[in-house]
Write a protein that holds these residues in place. Structure first.
Motif, mmCIF file in Angstrom:
data_model
loop_
_atom_site.group_PDB
_atom_site.id
_atom_site.type_symbol
_atom_site.label_atom_id
_atom_site.label_comp_id
_atom_site.label_asym_id
_atom_site.label_seq_id
_atom_site.Cartn_x
_atom_site.Cartn_y
_atom_site.Cartn_z
ATOM 1 N N ASP A 1 10.391 -5.447 -4.508
ATOM 2 C CA ASP A 1 9.924 -6.738 -3.965
ATOM 3 C C ASP A 1 11.040 -7.549 -3.324
ATOM 4 N N GLU A 2 12.194 -7.632 -4.007
ATOM 5 C CA GLU A 2 13.300 -8.446 -3.482
ATOM 6 C C GLU A 2 13.842 -7.854 -2.178
ATOM 7 N N VAL A 3 13.889 -6.526 -2.104
ATOM 8 C CA VAL A 3 14.393 -5.849 -0.902
ATOM 9 C C VAL A 3 13.474 -6.154 0.284
ATOM 10 N N ILE A 4 12.155 -6.019 0.051
ATOM 11 C CA ILE A 4 11.167 -6.269 1.110
ATOM 12 C C ILE A 4 11.272 -7.720 1.585
ATOM 13 N N LYS A 5 11.409 -8.634 0.634
ATOM 14 C CA LYS A 5 11.523 -10.063 0.967
ATOM 15 C C LYS A 5 12.756 -10.310 1.843
ATOM 16 N N SER A 6 13.885 -9.700 1.467
ATOM 17 C CA SER A 6 15.127 -9.883 2.239
ATOM 18 C C SER A 6 14.994 -9.323 3.651
ATOM 19 N N VAL A 7 14.370 -8.144 3.778
ATOM 20 C CA VAL A 7 14.192 -7.530 5.104
ATOM 21 C C VAL A 7 13.344 -8.441 5.988
ATOM 22 N N LEU A 8 12.266 -8.983 5.429
ATOM 23 C CA LEU A 8 11.380 -9.846 6.228
ATOM 24 C C LEU A 8 12.058 -11.168 6.583
ATOM 25 N N ILE A 9 12.825 -11.738 5.640
ATOM 26 C CA ILE A 9 13.549 -12.985 5.951
ATOM 27 C C ILE A 9 14.534 -12.740 7.083
ATOM 28 N N SER A 10 15.242 -11.593 7.047
ATOM 29 C CA SER A 10 16.217 -11.360 8.117
ATOM 30 C C SER A 10 15.531 -11.115 9.465
ATOM 31 N N ILE A 11 14.349 -10.504 9.476
ATOM 32 C CA ILE A 11 13.620 -10.328 10.752
ATOM 33 C C ILE A 11 13.215 -11.689 11.312
ATOM 34 N N PHE A 12 12.625 -12.543 10.464
ATOM 35 C CA PHE A 12 12.155 -13.847 10.952
ATOM 36 C C PHE A 12 13.302 -14.824 11.236
ATOM 37 N N SER A 13 14.493 -14.530 10.686
ATOM 38 C CA SER A 13 15.661 -15.367 10.976
ATOM 39 C C SER A 13 16.470 -14.791 12.140
ATOM 40 N N ASN A 14 15.983 -13.686 12.721
ATOM 41 C CA ASN A 14 16.656 -13.030 13.845
ATOM 42 C C ASN A 14 18.052 -12.533 13.445
ATOM 43 N N GLY A 15 18.146 -11.972 12.218
ATOM 44 C CA GLY A 15 19.409 -11.407 11.740
ATOM 45 C C GLY A 15 19.268 -9.903 11.566
ATOM 46 N N HIS A 16 20.309 -9.263 11.037
ATOM 47 C CA HIS A 16 20.267 -7.824 10.754
ATOM 48 C C HIS A 16 20.544 -7.605 9.270
ATOM 49 N N CYS A 17 20.200 -6.428 8.787
ATOM 50 C CA CYS A 17 20.241 -6.198 7.340
ATOM 51 C C CYS A 17 20.948 -4.877 7.019
ATOM 52 N N LEU A 18 21.777 -4.896 5.978
ATOM 53 C CA LEU A 18 22.454 -3.687 5.510
ATOM 54 C C LEU A 18 21.891 -3.349 4.127
ATOM 55 N N LEU A 19 21.336 -2.141 3.985
ATOM 56 C CA LEU A 19 20.764 -1.717 2.703
ATOM 57 C C LEU A 19 21.719 -0.731 2.040
ATOM 58 N N VAL A 20 22.128 -1.038 0.830
ATOM 59 C CA VAL A 20 23.044 -0.149 0.121
ATOM 60 C C VAL A 20 22.314 0.436 -1.088
ATOM 61 N N GLY A 21 22.139 1.754 -1.083
ATOM 62 C CA GLY A 21 21.431 2.379 -2.196
ATOM 63 C C GLY A 21 21.542 3.892 -2.110
ATOM 64 N N LYS B 1 0.844 -1.211 0.000
ATOM 65 C CA LYS B 1 0.000 0.000 0.000
ATOM 66 C C LYS B 1 0.875 1.256 0.000
ATOM 67 N N VAL B 2 2.069 1.131 0.609
ATOM 68 C CA VAL B 2 2.935 2.299 0.804
ATOM 69 C C VAL B 2 4.145 2.286 -0.126
ATOM 70 N N ILE B 3 4.789 1.126 -0.257
ATOM 71 C CA ILE B 3 6.028 1.014 -1.036
ATOM 72 C C ILE B 3 5.713 0.401 -2.397
ATOM 73 N N ILE B 4 6.104 1.075 -3.448
ATOM 74 C CA ILE B 4 5.868 0.569 -4.809
ATOM 75 C C ILE B 4 7.140 -0.152 -5.282
ATOM 76 N N GLY B 5 6.998 -1.386 -5.753
ATOM 77 C CA GLY B 5 8.161 -2.150 -6.241
ATOM 78 C C GLY B 5 9.039 -2.617 -5.086
#
Length: 320
Positions: free
Chosen positions: A32-52, A26-30
């Motif tokens: 998809d892969e970034v959102i998927k990675s962020v959610l996988i790292s939350i559910f895997s109890n890891g941390h995420c580095l976003l480069v952009g 509803k808020v973020i357009i496109g």
């Protein structure tokens, strides 16, 4: 919640993931892969580095995820004059002449560490200790952080002036290194349309802290076939130019390979990837699906790779 069978729990996580994706949409357009990675790292109890580059809705994404997951959110803008105490908190002398601890912004569930490479190593290290230990120590007293605890750090890949690149040992603490790209023409059209009108989009809460911790335990308990474990460990060992399993091409292209933490994150991430894809156990495809974000910040290219214009992703692709 505790009376679900493993299969029911896995189905519940897949369903929750689907609902989270639709709320974020509803808020973020496109992205998809970034959102998927962020959610996988939350559910895997890891941390995420976003480069952009700036302006790709990194902050908006993290705020939106925190809202949907009903978690406390803290944003820390890293600057060259930021001190460790600005992040973790400090002791102050109270009116009663005794010291009391005033907690810093790190005491939240989701931390956005904006432009983490803009601050000196001492301050970076304070955050990275919190990431590893899930606690901070001030004046000899250890203070536990809230659970779940997730750090999403951002880096701008273009401006390198006045920055302090994260050392390899600190980069290794991040489960994923996710590259953000510019939106497509169609996506950008939609973004501009949405953000230049007066409409106020509301998102619904999908999970809470207790349910996230429950799903993090579930991901840990998912069984992994031996051939998938072996594939993950072999893939990581092939990145080590001094090891016996690295192909000749890789020995030429890499100076340094990934450590054991890469193997752990490959297996954990593959488990989570499998569940959200509707499987009850990971296979080799799940390991391959997350190999690039797990490995790209853990390998160091050689002079040959740089001269040939090969990126870390190109080298990982050769291995896959």
């Amino acid at each position: 919640m505790q009376h679900r069978t493993d299969v029911e729990a896995a189905d519940a996580l897949k369903d929750a993931h689907k609902r989270i994706i639709s709320e974020i949409g509803k808020v973020i357009i496109g992205q998809d892969e970034v959102i998927k990675s962020v959610l996988i790292s939350i559910f895997s109890n890891g941390h995420c580095l976003l480069v952009g580059v700036p302006g790709l809705a990194k902050t908006l994404l993290v705020q939106t995820v925190a809202q949907i997951l009903d978690l406390d959110f803290s944003r820390i803008q890293f600057t060259p004059d930021l001190m460790p105490s600005d992040i973790i908190g400090s002791e102050i002398l109270g009116e009663d002449r005794s010291f009391k601890f005033i907690s810093g912004p790190v005491f939240a569930n989701i931390i956005l560490a904006d432009e983490i490479n803009r601050t000196p190593p001492k301050t970076q290290a304070a955050l990275l200790e919190a990431m590893q230990e899930k606690a901070v120590t001030v004046a000899g007293v250890t203070h536990k952080l809230a659970q779940p605890f997730f750090v999403l750090a951002t880096q701008n890949p273009i401006e390198q002036e006045g920055t302090y690149p994260l050392p390899e040992a600190q980069l290794d603490r991040f489960m994923f290194n996710v590259s953000l790209d510019y939106p497509s023409f169609k996506e950008e059209l939609q973004i501009v349309k949405n953000t230049t009108s007066s409409s106020n989009i509301q998102v619904d809460k999908v999970l809470n802290a207790e349910e996230i911790i429950y799903f993090q335990h579930l991901v840990r308990n998912i069984p992994v076939p031996d051939n998938v474990l072996e594939y993950a460990v072999k893939l990581v060992s092939k990145t080590r130019p001094n090891g016996g399993t690295a192909p000749a091409e890789i020995k030429r292209l890499l100076n340094w390979g990934a450590g054991p933490r890469a193997s752990q994150f490959l297996v954990l991430g593959a488990k989570c990837h499998a569940v959200i894809s509707g499987k009850y156990s990971p296979d080799i495809e799940d390991v391959q699906a997350i190999a690039k974000p797990v490995l790209r910040h853990r390998i160091i290219r050689s002079y040959h790779a740089e001269a040939e214009g090969l990126s870390a992703d190109d080298i990982i692709q050769k291995l896959l």
